[in-house]
Design a protein around this motif. Structure first.
Motif, PDB file in Angstrom:
ATOM      1  N   ARG A  92       0.849  -1.194   0.000  1.00 25.95           N
ATOM      2  CA  ARG A  92       0.000   0.000   0.000  1.00 25.95           C
ATOM      3  C   ARG A  92       0.877   1.234   0.000  1.00 25.95           C
ATOM      4  O   ARG A  92       1.745   1.394   0.857  1.00 25.95           O
ATOM      5  N   GLY A  95      -1.494   7.527  -0.335  1.00 22.18           N
ATOM      6  CA  GLY A  95      -2.591   7.996  -1.169  1.00 22.18           C
ATOM      7  C   GLY A  95      -3.392   6.898  -1.833  1.00 22.18           C
ATOM      8  O   GLY A  95      -4.401   7.161  -2.485  1.00 22.18           O
ATOM      9  N   MET A  96      -2.975   5.628  -1.659  1.00 20.40           N
ATOM     10  CA  MET A  96      -3.670   4.504  -2.301  1.00 20.40           C
ATOM     11  C   MET A  96      -4.905   4.124  -1.495  1.00 20.40           C
ATOM     12  O   MET A  96      -4.840   3.937  -0.280  1.00 20.40           O
ATOM     13  N   GLU A  97      -6.029   4.022  -2.167  1.00 19.06           N
ATOM     14  CA  GLU A  97      -7.256   3.580  -1.515  1.00 19.06           C
ATOM     15  C   GLU A  97      -7.209   2.070  -1.289  1.00 19.06           C
ATOM     16  O   GLU A  97      -6.515   1.343  -2.004  1.00 19.06           O
ATOM     17  N   ARG A  98      -7.954   1.611  -0.285  1.00 18.51           N
ATOM     18  CA  ARG A  98      -8.000   0.177  -0.002  1.00 18.51           C
ATOM     19  C   ARG A  98      -8.475  -0.616  -1.214  1.00 18.51           C
ATOM     20  O   ARG A  98      -7.964  -1.707  -1.506  1.00 18.51           O
ATOM     21  N   SER A  99      -9.425  -0.068  -1.944  1.00 17.99           N
ATOM     22  CA  SER A  99      -9.936  -0.751  -3.129  1.00 17.99           C
ATOM     23  C   SER A  99      -8.857  -0.900  -4.203  1.00 17.99           C
ATOM     24  O   SER A  99      -8.788  -1.918  -4.899  1.00 17.99           O
ATOM     25  N   ASP A 100      -7.989   0.112  -4.315  1.00 16.32           N
ATOM     26  CA  ASP A 100      -6.894   0.035  -5.287  1.00 16.32           C
ATOM     27  C   ASP A 100      -5.913  -1.068  -4.910  1.00 16.32           C
ATOM     28  O   ASP A 100      -5.404  -1.796  -5.776  1.00 16.32           O
TER      29      ASP A 100
END
Length: 333
Positions: A92, A95-100
């Motif tokens: 991770r 700035g990375m979303e969990r969905s990404d």
């Protein structure tokens, strides 16, 4: 065990693999007589790093090593593999979303699962380490329909070891005297470290339950759980790197027990395919207490689940169900 086994490590140029490889080749994982052919898989950008790792393996002159392959080809890596330790995963990033994160890793573990399905030994044992480990393991398992579901597991042994250590420190005993702690659920901050059924060897032939030794329910249901849940983040905050050596030790413990078995009366924590035990729906990779014999694990049955524990199990179950649904939404499975 055969005369020679093929052991695949993904993310082989990374920090965890660097510690892990030397545990394997000196005999800590499969025994002091088991010959090993190492297959190191990583991305093209890391092939130069792997050359240095291979030089060090050679320089150690461990007699168990019969061959070393470094490759970027997932199909070549898993050809006739007996054991696969999937360490590599998309980390991770800021700035990375969990969905990404779930989307990126679902794609990676779908490819690896298919390669295992198509090319590996059909009795292969697969341990997923790369996070989110439970859901990555599920994706790999679903992508390898020809491999038995019970041949896939994910790592919660690091959390298990952390829990044992915290109890030993609090009780003022050696960690070898702490037994049967449990990690339930997800390898995340929702996991439930449970010591209600654990015990401590007080003296020769004398043991006592952990709650009876600690005598501090508030600590056991509060600070202890929080410390284990957040330990990975605490290591990163202090060390500025993730927990590599302790992860490698946990991987070694997990695989050694899976292959060689657990002592009589001893159970350990593994993320495995749920079968409905303890009200956990089938179709998830969930950490349970298990015993292992002749290479096969059995989920420990009949342990009491009180109201506090049920609430903790429901929290981590909900997170895993959400992860599964989101990850599968990115794939045609």
């Amino acid at each position: 065990m055969s005369d020679e086994i093929n052991v695949v490590i993904t993310g082989a140029a990374g920090q965890i693999a660097y510690s892990l490889i030397f545990n394997i080749i000196k005999g800590d994982m499969f025994g002091l007589d088991q010959k090993i052919r190492l297959v190191l898989l990583d991305l093209p950008a890391f092939m130069e790093n792997l050359k240095g790792v291979i030089m060090e393996i050679e320089d150690c002159a461990y007699p168990l090593v019969t061959g070393i392959i470094a490759t970027t080809d997932v199909n070549e890596a898993f050809t006739n593999a007996h054991y696969a330790i999937l360490v590599g995963a998309m980390p991770r990033k800021e700035g990375m979303e969990r969905s990404d994160l779930l989307k990126a890793n679902a794609a990676i573990f779908k490819v690896q699962g298919k390669a295992i399905n198509d090319h590996a030994n059909k009795n292969i044992k697969v341990l997923v380490v790369g996070n989110p480990a439970n859901t990555n393991c599920l994706i790999a398992m679903l992508s390898a329909g020809n491999i038995p579901k019970e041949n896939f597991s994910c790592l919660t042994r690091l959390d298990h070891n952390r829990a044992k250590s915290q109890i030993a420190l609090k009780a003022g005993v050696n960690v070898k005297d702490v037994h049967n702690v449990i990690i339930w659920g997800n390898h995340s901050t929702t996991q439930y470290p449970d010591v209600r059924c654990g015990y401590v060897n007080v003296s020769a032939g004398v043991k006592s339950t952990i709650p009876n030794i600690i005598k501090n329910e508030a600590w056991l249901q509060g600070e202890f759980i929080s410390t284990v849940q957040k330990r990975g983040g605490a290591v990163i905050a202090a060390r500025k790197f993730s927990s590599a050596a302790s992860a490698a030790k946990a991987i070694t413990d997990h695989m050694r027990d899976w292959v060689l078995g657990t002592p009589e009366g001893e159970y350990v924590s593994m993320g495995v395919h749920s079968d409905g035990s303890y009200g956990i729906p089938a179709g998830l990779i969930f950490s349970f207490p298990v015993t292992i014999k002749s290479g096969k694990y059995t989920i420990v049955q009949g342990l009491p689940i009180d109201t506090f524990s049920r609430e903790k199990l429901d929290i981590t179950l909900k997170e895993l169900q959400e992860e599964k649904d989101l990850a599968l939404s990115f794939l045609e499975m």
